[in-house]
Write a protein that holds these residues in place. Structure first.
Motif, short mmCIF file in Angstrom:
data_model
loop_
_atom_site.label_atom_id
_atom_site.label_comp_id
_atom_site.label_asym_id
_atom_site.label_seq_id
_atom_site.Cartn_x
_atom_site.Cartn_y
_atom_site.Cartn_z
N ALA A 116 0.84 -1.25 0.17
CA ALA A 116 0.01 -0.02 0.01
C ALA A 116 1.00 1.44 0.02
N PRO A 117 2.06 1.32 0.77
CA PRO A 117 2.93 2.51 0.81
C PRO A 117 3.42 2.84 -0.52
N LEU A 118 3.48 1.94 -1.36
CA LEU A 118 4.01 2.29 -2.75
C LEU A 118 3.02 2.63 -3.71
N MET A 119 1.78 2.74 -3.41
CA MET A 119 0.47 3.06 -4.18
C MET A 119 -0.05 4.50 -3.76
N ASP A 120 -0.64 5.04 -4.78
CA ASP A 120 -1.42 6.21 -4.23
C ASP A 120 -2.86 5.53 -3.95
N GLY A 121 -4.08 6.30 -3.63
CA GLY A 121 -5.25 5.90 -2.99
C GLY A 121 -5.89 5.01 -3.95
N PRO A 122 -6.31 5.83 -5.12
CA PRO A 122 -7.23 5.04 -6.06
C PRO A 122 -6.62 3.89 -6.65
N ALA A 123 -5.14 3.82 -6.76
CA ALA A 123 -4.60 2.63 -7.31
C ALA A 123 -4.63 1.66 -6.15
N PHE A 124 -4.53 1.79 -5.07
CA PHE A 124 -4.83 0.68 -4.03
C PHE A 124 -6.30 0.27 -3.98
N ILE A 125 -7.21 1.07 -4.05
CA ILE A 125 -8.60 0.78 -4.05
C ILE A 125 -8.66 -0.25 -5.19
N LEU A 126 -8.20 0.11 -6.45
CA LEU A 126 -8.37 -0.79 -7.84
C LEU A 126 -7.68 -1.98 -7.25
N LEU A 127 -6.54 -1.89 -6.91
CA LEU A 127 -5.96 -3.32 -6.49
C LEU A 127 -6.72 -4.21 -5.55
N LEU A 128 -7.26 -3.64 -4.34
CA LEU A 128 -8.04 -4.25 -3.63
C LEU A 128 -9.26 -4.84 -4.29
N CYS A 129 -10.08 -4.20 -5.16
CA CYS A 129 -11.12 -4.68 -5.90
C CYS A 129 -10.97 -5.67 -6.74
N SER A 130 -9.75 -5.65 -7.55
CA SER A 130 -9.34 -6.53 -8.51
C SER A 130 -9.08 -7.94 -7.86
N LEU A 131 -8.05 -7.70 -6.89
CA LEU A 131 -7.81 -8.88 -6.16
C LEU A 131 -8.94 -9.62 -5.38
N LEU A 132 -9.93 -8.92 -5.09
CA LEU A 132 -11.11 -9.62 -4.37
C LEU A 132 -11.91 -10.17 -5.24
N ALA A 133 -12.18 -9.55 -6.63
CA ALA A 133 -12.75 -10.29 -7.62
C ALA A 133 -12.21 -11.69 -8.14
N LEU A 134 -10.82 -11.64 -8.27
CA LEU A 134 -10.01 -12.78 -8.70
C LEU A 134 -10.06 -13.89 -7.58
N GLY A 135 -10.06 -13.32 -6.33
CA GLY A 135 -10.07 -14.24 -5.11
C GLY A 135 -11.37 -14.86 -5.18
N LEU A 136 -12.64 -14.43 -5.51
CA LEU A 136 -13.81 -15.08 -5.50
C LEU A 136 -13.82 -16.11 -6.71
N LEU A 137 -13.42 -15.42 -7.83
CA LEU A 137 -13.51 -16.40 -8.92
C LEU A 137 -12.55 -17.70 -8.51
N ALA A 138 -11.49 -17.48 -8.00
CA ALA A 138 -10.56 -18.73 -7.52
C ALA A 138 -11.16 -19.47 -6.68
N LEU A 139 -12.14 -19.05 -5.68
CA LEU A 139 -12.57 -19.83 -4.64
C LEU A 139 -13.59 -20.75 -5.04
N THR A 140 -14.54 -20.11 -6.42
CA THR A 140 -15.46 -20.90 -6.91
C THR A 140 -14.70 -21.99 -7.94
N ARG A 141 -13.79 -21.68 -8.42
CA ARG A 141 -13.19 -22.72 -9.19
C ARG A 141 -12.48 -23.73 -8.21
N ALA A 142 -11.97 -23.47 -7.11
CA ALA A 142 -11.55 -24.61 -6.07
C ALA A 142 -12.71 -25.34 -5.64
N ARG A 143 -13.69 -24.80 -5.47
CA ARG A 143 -14.97 -25.47 -4.93
C ARG A 143 -15.50 -26.46 -6.14
N LEU A 144 -15.22 -26.11 -7.41
CA LEU A 144 -15.70 -26.90 -8.45
C LEU A 144 -14.66 -27.92 -8.68
N LEU A 145 -13.43 -27.86 -8.41
CA LEU A 145 -12.33 -28.93 -8.24
C LEU A 145 -12.65 -29.71 -7.17
#
Length: 284
Positions: A116-145
């Protein structure tokens, strides 16, 4: 069978990841270099022992190791290894127990706070949202496996090349072998072996080697194995049983039950694991 489980491809990916990490070692800080070497060693070790360990249960503590190494790499040099935060999506895609998922989620949040200290506010929020979306997709895939692997284990061998099957297969084989024994006039019995958890897989391999190719071995739970032994007579079955138990690990508890005494219509896994205590029980 090996290509069916894609062992060579997975081993190649692990080796490629080790090479990619090795390229980061030059000019790395001392702390980062140490963690990089640990990660490379773990990847190489995993690639070497992959043939057998890939069939083990999902709940073993080894799942914590890659998460710890990933956090360590990011913590050692966030400015160099910050891009590794996207690897958490791949970590969450692995079939694993709830405690491992919780650990990886917490570790992903800690890693996000490190960069977080290496990024500005909007970039960090975008990072969290993207990571959250990818995490949900990954958990869905794991449940399928997990669901797919669960159905596969109901009908496929647990180890390629060995007659080792899940316990549910025993319930289906009992009726088939009862019919065969009645038709051919042979004796059959179910042999149950209780071993220590760390001895289960080596004992399973040994049991597959000591039984005939047409006799299956079954994993009932984390400490219990079973096999359907076919013999010409009860005396021959007792002799085979004694020779087999002599090659089993120390403190192996064995129980056996004639196949003709089993009622397949009401047979369950719990009943197989809890045979009557007044039947023969040997400790080698």
């Amino acid at each position: 069978m090996q290509s069916k489980y894609k062992i060579r491809l997975l081993r190649a990916n692990l080796l490629a990841a080790a090479v990619a990490l090795a390229l980061w070692i030059p000019d790395s800080p001392t702390d980062a270099a140490v963690v990089l070497w640990l990660a490379i060693g773990w990847l190489l070790m995993t690639a070497l022992v992959l043939d057998f360990s890939h069939r083990r249960a999902r709940g073993l503590p080894w799942q914590v190791v890659p998460g710890l190494l990933l956090v360590g790499l990011i913590a050692a040099a966030p400015e160099r290894h910050g891009m590794l935060i996207w690897a958490w999506a791949a970590m969450l895609m692995l079939p694993q127990n709830r405690w491992a998922i919780a650990f990886n989620l917490c570790a992903a949040l800690v890693s996000s706070a490190m960069v977080a200290p290496l990024m500005d506010g909007p970039a960090f929020i975008l990072l969290l949202c993207s990571l959250l979306a990818l995490g949900l997709l990954a958990l869905t895939r794991a449940r399928l496996l997990i669901d797919i692997n669960g159905s596969i284990r109901q009908r496929l061998r647990l180890i390629p090349g060995l007659n080792l099957w899940p316990g549910e297969q025993l319930l289906r084989d009992v009726h088939r072998d009862q019919t065969r024994c009645e038709r051919e006039g042979i004796h059959a019995e179910v042999l149950i072996l209780h071993v220590k958890r760390r001895q289960l897989w080596p004992t399973a391999q040994k049991l597959c080697e000591l039984t005939h190719v047409f006799e299956n071995v079954y994993r009932l739970d984390g400490t219990t194995l079973a096999t359907l032994m076919l013999s010409r007579s009860p005396s021959e079955a007792a002799q085979r049983r004694s020779l087999l138990l002599a090659d089993m690990p120390p403190n192996t508890i064995s129980k056996h039950l004639a196949l003709s005494d089993i009622e397949p219509a009401t047979l369950t896994m719990s009943e197989i694991c809890k045979l009557p205590a007044d039947r023969e029980q040997n400790t080698t």
